[in-house]
Design a protein around this motif. Structure first.
Motif, short mmCIF file in Angstrom:
data_model
loop_
_atom_site.label_atom_id
_atom_site.label_comp_id
_atom_site.label_asym_id
_atom_site.label_seq_id
_atom_site.Cartn_x
_atom_site.Cartn_y
_atom_site.Cartn_z
N PHE A 163 -18.60 -21.60 3.39
CA PHE A 163 -17.17 -21.88 3.23
C PHE A 163 -16.41 -21.12 4.32
O PHE A 163 -15.81 -20.08 4.09
N PRO A 164 -16.50 -21.63 5.58
CA PRO A 164 -16.00 -20.86 6.71
C PRO A 164 -14.46 -20.84 6.78
O PRO A 164 -13.79 -21.80 6.39
N VAL A 165 -13.95 -19.72 7.31
CA VAL A 165 -12.53 -19.54 7.58
C VAL A 165 -12.40 -19.03 9.00
O VAL A 165 -13.11 -18.09 9.40
N CYS A 166 -11.52 -19.61 9.79
CA CYS A 166 -11.36 -19.25 11.19
C CYS A 166 -10.15 -18.34 11.35
O CYS A 166 -9.03 -18.68 10.92
N LEU A 167 -10.38 -17.17 12.01
CA LEU A 167 -9.32 -16.20 12.22
C LEU A 167 -9.12 -15.98 13.71
O LEU A 167 -10.09 -15.88 14.48
N LEU A 168 -7.87 -15.90 14.12
CA LEU A 168 -7.51 -15.50 15.48
C LEU A 168 -6.92 -14.10 15.37
O LEU A 168 -5.80 -13.95 14.87
N GLY A 169 -7.67 -13.09 15.83
CA GLY A 169 -7.28 -11.71 15.54
C GLY A 169 -7.47 -11.49 14.06
O GLY A 169 -8.59 -11.56 13.55
N ASN A 170 -6.39 -11.24 13.35
CA ASN A 170 -6.47 -11.16 11.89
C ASN A 170 -5.67 -12.26 11.22
O ASN A 170 -5.43 -12.22 10.01
N ARG A 171 -5.24 -13.25 12.00
CA ARG A 171 -4.42 -14.33 11.47
C ARG A 171 -5.29 -15.53 11.10
O ARG A 171 -6.23 -15.89 11.84
N ASN A 220 -6.66 -11.66 21.70
CA ASN A 220 -7.47 -11.50 20.50
C ASN A 220 -8.61 -12.50 20.48
O ASN A 220 -8.54 -13.60 21.06
N ASN A 221 -9.66 -12.09 19.78
CA ASN A 221 -10.84 -12.92 19.66
C ASN A 221 -10.73 -13.83 18.44
O ASN A 221 -10.00 -13.57 17.49
N VAL A 222 -11.52 -14.89 18.49
CA VAL A 222 -11.62 -15.82 17.37
C VAL A 222 -12.84 -15.44 16.55
O VAL A 222 -13.93 -15.25 17.09
N THR A 223 -12.65 -15.33 15.24
CA THR A 223 -13.72 -14.90 14.34
C THR A 223 -13.85 -15.91 13.20
O THR A 223 -12.85 -16.36 12.63
N GLN A 224 -15.07 -16.22 12.85
CA GLN A 224 -15.33 -17.07 11.69
C GLN A 224 -15.94 -16.22 10.58
O GLN A 224 -16.95 -15.57 10.79
N ILE A 225 -15.27 -16.23 9.41
CA ILE A 225 -15.76 -15.47 8.27
C ILE A 225 -16.05 -16.42 7.14
O ILE A 225 -15.63 -17.59 7.16
N GLN A 226 -16.76 -15.93 6.12
CA GLN A 226 -17.04 -16.72 4.94
C GLN A 226 -15.92 -16.52 3.91
O GLN A 226 -15.60 -15.40 3.52
N GLY A 227 -15.34 -17.65 3.48
CA GLY A 227 -14.25 -17.55 2.50
C GLY A 227 -14.75 -17.16 1.14
O GLY A 227 -13.99 -16.58 0.33
N LEU A 254 -7.60 -16.64 -1.07
CA LEU A 254 -6.84 -16.58 -2.31
C LEU A 254 -5.35 -16.78 -2.08
O LEU A 254 -4.64 -17.34 -2.93
N ARG A 255 -4.85 -16.36 -0.92
CA ARG A 255 -3.42 -16.47 -0.63
C ARG A 255 -3.07 -17.80 0.05
O ARG A 255 -1.90 -18.08 0.25
N ASP A 256 -4.06 -18.57 0.42
CA ASP A 256 -3.83 -19.86 1.08
C ASP A 256 -3.58 -20.91 -0.01
O ASP A 256 -4.51 -21.48 -0.58
N LYS A 257 -2.29 -21.16 -0.28
CA LYS A 257 -1.93 -21.98 -1.44
C LYS A 257 -2.48 -23.39 -1.34
O LYS A 257 -3.01 -23.95 -2.32
N PHE A 258 -2.38 -24.03 -0.15
CA PHE A 258 -2.79 -25.41 0.00
C PHE A 258 -4.17 -25.56 0.65
O PHE A 258 -4.57 -26.68 0.99
N GLY A 259 -4.90 -24.46 0.83
CA GLY A 259 -6.24 -24.55 1.41
C GLY A 259 -6.25 -25.03 2.84
O GLY A 259 -7.20 -25.68 3.29
N GLU A 260 -5.19 -24.71 3.60
CA GLU A 260 -5.09 -25.18 4.98
C GLU A 260 -6.16 -24.54 5.89
O GLU A 260 -6.55 -25.14 6.90
N GLY A 261 -6.59 -23.33 5.54
CA GLY A 261 -7.57 -22.66 6.37
C GLY A 261 -9.00 -23.03 6.07
O GLY A 261 -9.93 -22.56 6.75
N VAL A 262 -9.20 -23.87 5.03
CA VAL A 262 -10.57 -24.24 4.63
C VAL A 262 -10.68 -25.76 4.55
O VAL A 262 -11.33 -26.29 3.64
N HIS A 263 -10.07 -26.46 5.48
CA HIS A 263 -10.13 -27.92 5.55
C HIS A 263 -9.50 -28.59 4.33
O HIS A 263 -9.81 -29.75 4.02
N GLY A 264 -8.65 -27.87 3.62
CA GLY A 264 -8.03 -28.48 2.44
C GLY A 264 -8.95 -28.60 1.26
O GLY A 264 -8.65 -29.33 0.30
N ASN A 265 -10.07 -27.92 1.24
CA ASN A 265 -11.02 -28.01 0.13
C ASN A 265 -10.53 -27.19 -1.06
O ASN A 265 -9.80 -26.21 -0.93
#
Length: 1046
Positions: A281-289, A335-342, A458-469
């Protein structure tokens, strides 16, 4: 007990008055009132007079109304030969106004109030940084409130049979129809809006989360319009199912429950599985955003291919070209791009990071706090549409308001109490078991989600950072479809339950008839289904759907539910504390402290959720309460409010026994005495109009009447008289009590009313009775004798007496005086009654535009100019606006008027005896006629008038010409001459000054000690008030009723 105060003497001496004002002693023959004697000692050194008052052992403020003169010789010289003889015998207790003002003129030592220091309250802003901990606190608060409410509801539900109506029935039978109706209607609205919220949730799931791994985010306006359209369609479908029959709803409920249970089990299974194999369940971060993962496919700036380094779609989002030498966003470059597990899993230790977090403002970036980020705080935010942003400002109270509706289903079972086989057993067991289960699920879910899911997800109300899943769908095992299907059916089932319970609640309210406007909704089909109530519920639910925003509907919903829960707890606490004999619930695990805690939590949550919605909800409930109180049907259900009223009344009466009220709190507590005709109709209805104008609904009012006979024989008559009094009191809007007394004669019955009316310390302090009409007629002699006896009894009982003359000319409550004056003729001090009564009258709309004038009479040696200044200052300290005038001169004696009065009195007695003699002579023999006892004739013909030497007048015969001749040669008593002089001259001055006044208030002299002169006393009062349209004669009650102090 004695009271002391100091009166400063005036530095200047009074000038000899050049005004020939004749002042005599007042109220000759009247007995002095008890408890009002004053003892004064002068202090020459300090220029002050120390006044010691012998009171009734009740602490009172030093009063400036007390006459400070006690020199008997000076008193006898002061009033001897003066012309106020009508009032002369009450000088011991009621000083002349001029004497009062002379003592009051320089009494300026008003106590200064202590200065109050205001403390600056420092506003403390709590740190809102919470995540798992904050959420757990919210859930715990809501679940605790529910559990405490369920305990209180179980106690009430097991205290007797609970028919249809559920929570409304329990509250109305415990707190009364007003509270029950107000809270019941609000709870009905809350349940209806809850149905709208559930339907909106189901529609949002279909429109936004249309497939488990797909995401569709249309424009906001389009989304809201779609929710309105599809929500209306779903509402119509659900209402049709409910209309067809509740049995279909019950069958569907089992299916919905099974789906919910499977969804919960799937979540727990998914949490366990993450400990073994976490989902991808990947999440893409730019820096910490957190980036919106929608228009790019790879979470990287560049990728290595066989042809070299190639930029990605993410590069093109932040740079002006796809080449490596392109100009890019500064933050993107730094800043670097980082992929973390949601969903890192329950064993990842993410819980420690999620324990504490930060609430966001609208538009804030959703960032990971434990990751480094290179950024310049002064640089503006660019490419904001590429990041996940907070769509609303989040804070503790908002989250409480949004979350609480999820725990508002505890009344679902009680709302359908009429359909339960054994409501007393099912409601406690089912409600408490359901709350226990759901509380465990909610609390455990908070901890498990915090231990499995990353904070940015948890704070992403509409799941925009996880493809809307769907996050929970991804977490669940074995398939996300379990959550999708379970959520949809759960919201549909909750909506159906709302549409089923709310109409039954409205039907119960309508059937009770406490709200006349809702009676039509009490009708039902042949099978009992509330058709009209269902239609109303669907219409109100449609309003909630048209709002279309869950975040706007939720706070409204929370207020109504919390208000209902609060009153359920209040009802249980009240019944427990009152310990009424009927309070015997089978459910034993309750306590008033738990109910009080639950009530406090409900009130706290109301204002935490939204203080303005809480105020709106309270205003709505208060408006419904007042509507039911004034327009609703009278119901006596033995509710706890009646019991509370009895307990409060007993406590208040016991407190009143400690002593009479302070002067500041004194107001006329009226005993209004009226007479009834043969049909038990009140003969003086305007007397009750005056009562209303004097009281304006405040204080105690007792309306009493007296009947002649025995109680056993006249019981039905007394009941009719009491009903007539109640009806007239309702018509005249007089709030109080009525009392009918039956006795062998009218005088004793009236005396019983004066003695026995009231209870404990809640007794009348003033009597209002009309002037006896036609008292001069020979057949009405007992009427004025009863009146004079009433005056003596009120004086002996230290009661104030108000006697309106020409009461039929007094205005009704519907009349309005647009101009005019209320004139006060202040002859003797009566404790301030003459000052207070006009003030009270002017509070009523009838007299509001009338102005107040005060007239007083100067004594022979008084400076009238100084008296006017002193009286003006006195009224200023009393905060009373009035014009002041001092009457300077009273004319000579009136000898002829007194003579005519005494001759008339003697003639009436002789004429009456002549008629009696004639009746006897018809039955007597000639010998009997000649042997009349001369002592009997002389005894009957005696009058109150005596000769100057003290011997009684001796007319020779009752019916002889010699007797008539001697009657016209008689000389009037000098005391009567002085009294008649006072009455006639005061009447002339009053008519001259107040003939156009709307109302004249005047000191009422007391009757003489010699009871044989009562008829002459009535003549004095007639002369005193002759020619005046509206007169209110006033006698004080022997105590101060107004004060200059705050």
């Amino acid at each position: 007990m004695s009271q002391r105060f100091t009166v400063s003497k005036s530095d200047g001496e009074r000038r000899p008055s050049d005004i020939q004002g004749e002042v005599n002693q007042l109220f000759e023959g009247d007995e002095p009132a008890t408890g009002s004697s004053a003892e004064a000692d002068g202090s020459a050194a300090g220029g002050e007079v120390l006044v010691v008052l012998k009171g009734d052992s009740i602490p009172k403020e030093s009063s400036p109304f007390i006459n400070s003169s006690d020199a008997a010789a000076e008193k006898s010289q002061q009033y001897d030969g003066k012309n106020m003889a009508l009032f002369e015998e009450e000088m011991d207790t009621s000083p002349m106004v001029s004497s009062l003002l002379s003592s009051l003129a320089n009494y300026s030592n008003l106590p200064q109030g202590s200065k109050e220091h205001e403390e600056n309250v420092r506003e403390m802003t709590a740190d809102p940084s919470r995540c798992v901990v904050g959420t757990f606190v919210i859930v715990t608060m809501c679940c605790t409130t529910n559990m405490l409410t369920a305990i209180s509801m179980s106690a009430i539900a097991t205290n007797g049979v609970v028919p249809a109506g559920g929570s409304y029935y329990m509250i109305s039978r415990s707190l009364g129809p007003e509270f029950g109706g107000a809270v019941g209607i609000c709870f009905y609205l809350g349940t209806t809006f809850a149905g709208a919220m559930y339907i909106l949730g189901a529609i949002e799931l279909l429109l936004v989360r249309n497939v488990p791994f797909g995401y569709s985010q249309p424009a906001e306006a389009a989304l809201l319009n779609n929710m309105r359209v599809y929500g209306t369609i779903l509402l119509t479908s659900m209402a049709t199912v409910v209309f067809v029959g509740v049995k279909y709803v019950n069958k569907l409920a089992l299916v919905f429950l099974a789906c919910v249970i499977l969804s919960i089990l799937a979540v727990y299974a998914g949490v366990i599985k993450t400990g073994i194999d976490a989902p991808d369940f990947p999440v893409c971060l730019l820096g910490n955003r957190t980036l919106i993962w929608k228009t790019f496919d790879v979470c990287s700036k560049t990728v290595e291919t066989a042809n070299g380094t190639v930029t990605t779609q993410l590069w093109r989002m932040f740079c002006d070209s796809p080449f490596l030498n392109a100009t890019c966003d500064k933050y993107f470059t730094s800043n670097n791009v980082t992929q973390i597990q949601g969903i890192p899993g329950v064993a990842s230790g993410i819980l420690s990071e999620n324990l504490f977090g930060t609430y966001y403002e609208k538009g804030d970036l959703i960032a990971r706090t434990n990751m480094d980020s290179v950024e310049d705080q002064d640089d503006p935010l660019t490419n904001a549409n590429r990041y996940v942003l907070a769509d609303i400002a989040s804070f503790f109270t908002l989250l409480v308001g949004i979350y609480f509706p999820s725990v508002t289903g505890i009344m679902a079972g009680s709302n359908r109490s009429g359909d339960l086989r054994d409501a007393q057993k099912s409601i406690p067991v089912g409600t408490i078991a359901a709350i226990t289960t759901t509380s465990f699920v909610y609390m455990s879910s908070v901890i498990l989600f915090g231990a499995c899911i990353d904070g940015v997800v948890l704070r992403d109300k509409f799941g925009e950072g996880v493809h809307g899943n769907l996050v929970i769908g991804t977490l669940a095992w074995p398939s996300p479809w379990v959550i999708v299907i379970g959520s949809f059916f759960s919201t549909c089932g909750a909506g159906l339950q709302s549409l089923t319970g709310a109409p039954r609640l409205m039907q119960a309210i309508a059937k009770d008839g406490i709200v006349p406007a809702l009676r039509i909704f009490g009708h039902a089909k042949a099978n009992g289904e509330p058709t009209w109530s269902l239609l109303l519920t669907a219409c109100i639910c449609e309003i909630g759907i048209l709002i279309a925003s869950l975040d706007l509907v939720a706070p409204i919903l929370s207020m109504f539910f919390l208000m209902c829960y609060m009153f359920v707890n209040l009802a249980c606490a009240l019944q427990t504390l009152l310990r009424t004999p009927n309070w015997r619930p089978r459910f034993k695990f309750y306590h008033w402290a738990l109910s009080f805690l639950g009530m406090s939590l409900c009130l706290t949550l109301m204002f935490l959720c939204s203080w303005y919605y809480a105020i709106v909800a309270m205003v709505i409930a208060g408006s419904i309460y007042k509507y039911i109180e004034f327009a609703g049907a009278e119901k006596e259900w033995g509710d706890g409010i009646r019991g509370l009223s009895l307990s409060a009344a007993r406590y208040a009466l016991m407190r009143l026994e400690e002593g009479p009220p302070h002067t500041k709190n004194w107001r006329p507590q009226l005993l209004t005495l009226v007479s009834t005709d043969a049909e038990q109709n009140v003969e003086q209805p305007r007397l009750l109009s005056l009562t209303n104008q004097l009281k304006a609904g405040k204080g105690l009012t007792i309306v009493g009447t007296a009947l002649v006979g025995t109680f056993l024989e006249n019981y039905e008559q007394s009941q009719r008289a009491e009903q007539a009094l109640r009806k007239l009191m309702e018509t005249e809007k007089v709030k109080g009590f009525c009392q009918v007394t039956v006795s062998s004669n009218l005088r004793d019955a009236t005396s019983h009313l004066i003695q026995a009316s009231g209870l404990g310390g809640l007794k009348h302090n003033a009597v209002l009775v009309s002037w006896p009409r036609n008292w001069r007629q020979g057949d009405e002699h007992q009427t004025w004798r009863n009146f004079v006896g009433l005056v003596r009894e009120t004086t002996a009982a230290d009661l104030a007496l108000l006697v309106p003359k020409n009461v039929a000319a007094f205005p009704s409550n519907g009349e309005r005086f647009t101009e005019g004056h209320i004139d006060v003729w202040w002859i003797v001090h009566d404790g301030g009654m003459l000052m207070l009564l006009p003030f009270l009258l002017r509070q009523h709309k009838v007299w509001r535009k009338c102005k107040m004038r005060i007239f007083t009479v100067a004594q022979l040696d008084d400076n009238s100019i100084q008296m006017k200044k002193d009286l003006t200052t006195f009224l200023y300290h009393l905060r009373i606006d009035a014009m002041v005038e001092v009457i300077q001169k009273v004319e000579s004696y009136t000898y002829e008027k007194t003579l005519v009065m005494e001759q008339r009195s003697q003639m009436l007695k002789q004429i009456k005896m002549t008629r009696t003699e004639r009746e006897r002579e018809v039955r007597a023999t000639p010998n009997q006629r000649c042997t009349r006892d001369p002592d009997e004739t002389r005894r009957v013909q005696m009058t109150w008038t005596e000769k100057c030497d003290g011997e009684p007048a001796k007319p020779p015969g009752a019916a002889t010409p010699e007797g008539i001749k001697d009657l016209f040669n008689m000389k009037p008593n000098q005391s009567n001459v002085r009294r008649m002089h006072t009455a006639l001259r005061l009447n002339e001055v009053i008519i001259k000054k107040s003939s156009e006044a709307k109302l004249v208030l005047l000191n009422m002299p007391g009757p003489p000690k010699n009871r044989t002169g009562d008829e002459n006393y009535m003549e004095f009062l007639e002369v005193l008030t002759d020619g005046l349209n509206r007169v209110l004669l006033v006698r004080g009650g022997g105590r101060e009723v107004i004060t200059i102090y705050s």
